[in-house]
Design an enzyme around this catalytic site. Sequence first.
Site, PDB file in Angstrom:
ATOM      1  N   ASP A 245      -0.163   5.484  -6.891  1.00  0.00           N
ATOM      2  CA  ASP A 245      -0.388   4.047  -6.974  1.00  0.00           C
ATOM      3  C   ASP A 245      -0.428   3.768  -8.523  1.00  0.00           C
ATOM      4  O   ASP A 245      -0.605   4.667  -9.498  1.00  0.00           O
ATOM      5  CB  ASP A 245      -1.747   4.003  -6.356  1.00  0.00           C
TER       6      ASP A 245
HETATM    7  C1  NOJ Z   1      -1.675  -1.360  -6.578  1.00  0.00           C
HETATM    8  C2  NOJ Z   1      -1.996  -1.644  -4.929  1.00  0.00           C
HETATM    9  O1  NOJ Z   1      -3.073  -0.729  -4.555  1.00  0.00           O
HETATM   10  C3  NOJ Z   1      -0.921  -0.855  -4.195  1.00  0.00           C
HETATM   11  O2  NOJ Z   1      -1.140  -1.403  -3.120  1.00  0.00           O
HETATM   12  C4  NOJ Z   1       0.472  -1.635  -4.764  1.00  0.00           C
HETATM   13  O3  NOJ Z   1       1.611  -1.286  -3.978  1.00  0.00           O
HETATM   14  C5  NOJ Z   1       0.511  -1.494  -6.345  1.00  0.00           C
HETATM   15  N1  NOJ Z   1      -0.555  -1.736  -6.952  1.00  0.00           N
HETATM   16  C6  NOJ Z   1       1.927  -1.890  -6.974  1.00  0.00           C
HETATM   17  O4  NOJ Z   1       1.708  -3.377  -6.876  1.00  0.00           O
END
Ligand code: NOJ
Length: 721
Positions: A264
């Site tokens: 993430d």
């Molecule tokens: C953080 C989020 O937790 C995740 O769900 C998302 O896909 C990513 N950022 C990318 O934007």
Amino acid sequence: MTKEQLQSLLESLTLEEKVGQLVQCNAGQFIKNQMEITGPEGEMLPAEDLNRVMGSVLTFEDASQAKALQEKHLAADPKKIPLLLMLDVIHGLRTTYPIPLAIGCSFDDSLMAECADMARKESAACGVHVTFNPMVDTARDGRWGRIMETNSEEPLINSRMGAAVVRATQGEDLGNPENVACCVKHYAAYGAGEAGRDYNGVELSERILRETYLPAYKACLDAGARLVMPSFNSLNGVPSVANKWLMNKVLREEWGFGGVVISDYDAVGELVTHGVAEDLKDAARLAMEAGCDIDMVKNAYYLHLADLVREGAVSEEALDRAVFRVLSLKNELGLFENPLRGADEEKEKALYLCPAHREIARRAAEESAVLLKNDGILPLPRTARRLALIGPFAETQHLVGFWSRPGAWKDAVTLPEGIRALAPDTELLIETGCSAAIGDTDESGIMKAVAAARAAEAVILALGEKEDDSGEGRSRAELTLPGMQLELARRVIEANPHTVVVLFNGRPLALTKLEKIAPAILEMWYPGTEAGNAAARLLFGEANPCGKLSVSLPRSVGQLPMSYSRMNTGRPKPGPDSQAFPFSSCYLDTPNLPLYSFGYGLSYTDFAYSSLTLDRETLEKGGSLTVTVTVANRGQAAGKEAVQLYMRDLKASVVRPVQQLIDYKKVFLAPGETARVTFTVTEPQLRFWNFDCEFVSEPGTFALSTGFADHLILTKTFEFL
Ligand code: NOJ
């Protein structure tokens, strides 16, 4: 490319070039765009250097940006390896459909698939190769703002809807540029963060983890999802991106996942902040050891992975395996032959907000709305001469919710627009009354709202939460309506008892006080682009509400976390309505049950259930049992009903839930029509994780019921032999 060609491409790469394939950057570093960044940016490294080697980017706006990114990279990359372009397409790209929690309330997997299908088309035209979707975190705590991104508190719904999204998005063949790869997230148990606070740690027994949290990710992988994103949270002490047990043991070995794992946002870097890595280099090593292929934005891999390999701290074989997985995905998507893939400005124009997509979005919004209360005031007559439309959501376009494209709200149909389309002769008195801002105490608009309420035949009171008060990093400790909205409701309803409350929000709110005073409550969640049309059609009876709660609505925050499938105790409260007895499992100051239970939702018609029958009294391994129930539409309106089947294992070696949804089916019935709805029960549905963490079924008596949680009816039992 053949596997051999891919292998020789891999072998031709320098160490730095291999690492580059595992580096993901923000598109905003290379092109100007309006996209929101959802975390801290990594150290700003020279964009030219990154552009030459990087393997993927995230977060761009449209086909022309997609093409520009790809062309710019290919011009610089000596090996000409195309980029993977990734984006969060969570509930639609340009045509926004209801938030996932709302779609969960439709209890209709095919509707979820239709929505995902339209998002697929728009995404492919935009040039998206991978969507960070579906999010299937089981969530049982409305304080967590990201509960809006999941379908339900119930893993069965998350599993079925998640798998439906994967199938609809990826299609049969990822080589087809109209199909998009799915990244299932957030593995694992992100929804169980302590006290509902985002990014908080999770402590769970392996048994409960496997029973409640893992099945939905697994279901999405079984449906073919090509990527997995480990969650931000620590799980039993280890952040997921470095959790070898979770990633190597369960994901790769046990489940045989051969696809790409992508961290993430900044999660590799956060291993340092978590206090489990010495520094960014150590973080890169830990993430690699746990099998994380791509490092999203932090540049831990970019800066340190080559050195780690040179020093022997990470083996070149491990690096090669990760790179090969990334190259294979690019190959499967057809990027080597067609690097611009589906990106197509003309198609974008033709698809975005096209009538067919709007129609799906509208229907989805209608079928995910839940009618919570109706003292007979709904549907409203279309002949009303004058209606008051009051509240912070009375006229706003901010009805699409978090995780929508920047500016997507500007396409949303407002309530007055929806109402005017249906009831053009009705005069609308519109007053905001107050804001929905947390902590706002300004009551100055309430007087005018009360005057409008008095002057109208009926009032539509549009309340809720601001769009960005749920979503990532948006936890709340209070679940009441923010600001002065309850006060506004009190005074408006006092002025005109013909008041219908329409809610726009992203989490299960505690509506205890509102429920006492409001004659009718329609929960719309964030319905998306077609918000106003869908709400108006429901309010005037053009559409019949058929949503059922996929999440329990608590009475108060003190009941959280909460799930309808709670475990039995040795001292259950004697009955839901009994007086609290201090030596039973209860609260002294509030009932145990939620205000509105899971599976609950009213309709404008009346469905009657009868004759639950099982074709056999026993079930053995390998066999099956047919359950049938009669559902009749006894009212005046046509409508859909989500028929739910619950099970209880009456005695097992470990404590089992008091009720567990094991199947659901949605049926349409015309007035007077009757349907026999059948379900098949087989042994795998009886399985659970026992004390030794084995997935077993045990002989004994099982009860099957219909109805909805806490209001089960027509129970029949069978013996599992
Ligand atoms: C953080 C989020 O937790 C995740 O769900 C998302 O896909 C990513 N950022 C990318 O934007």
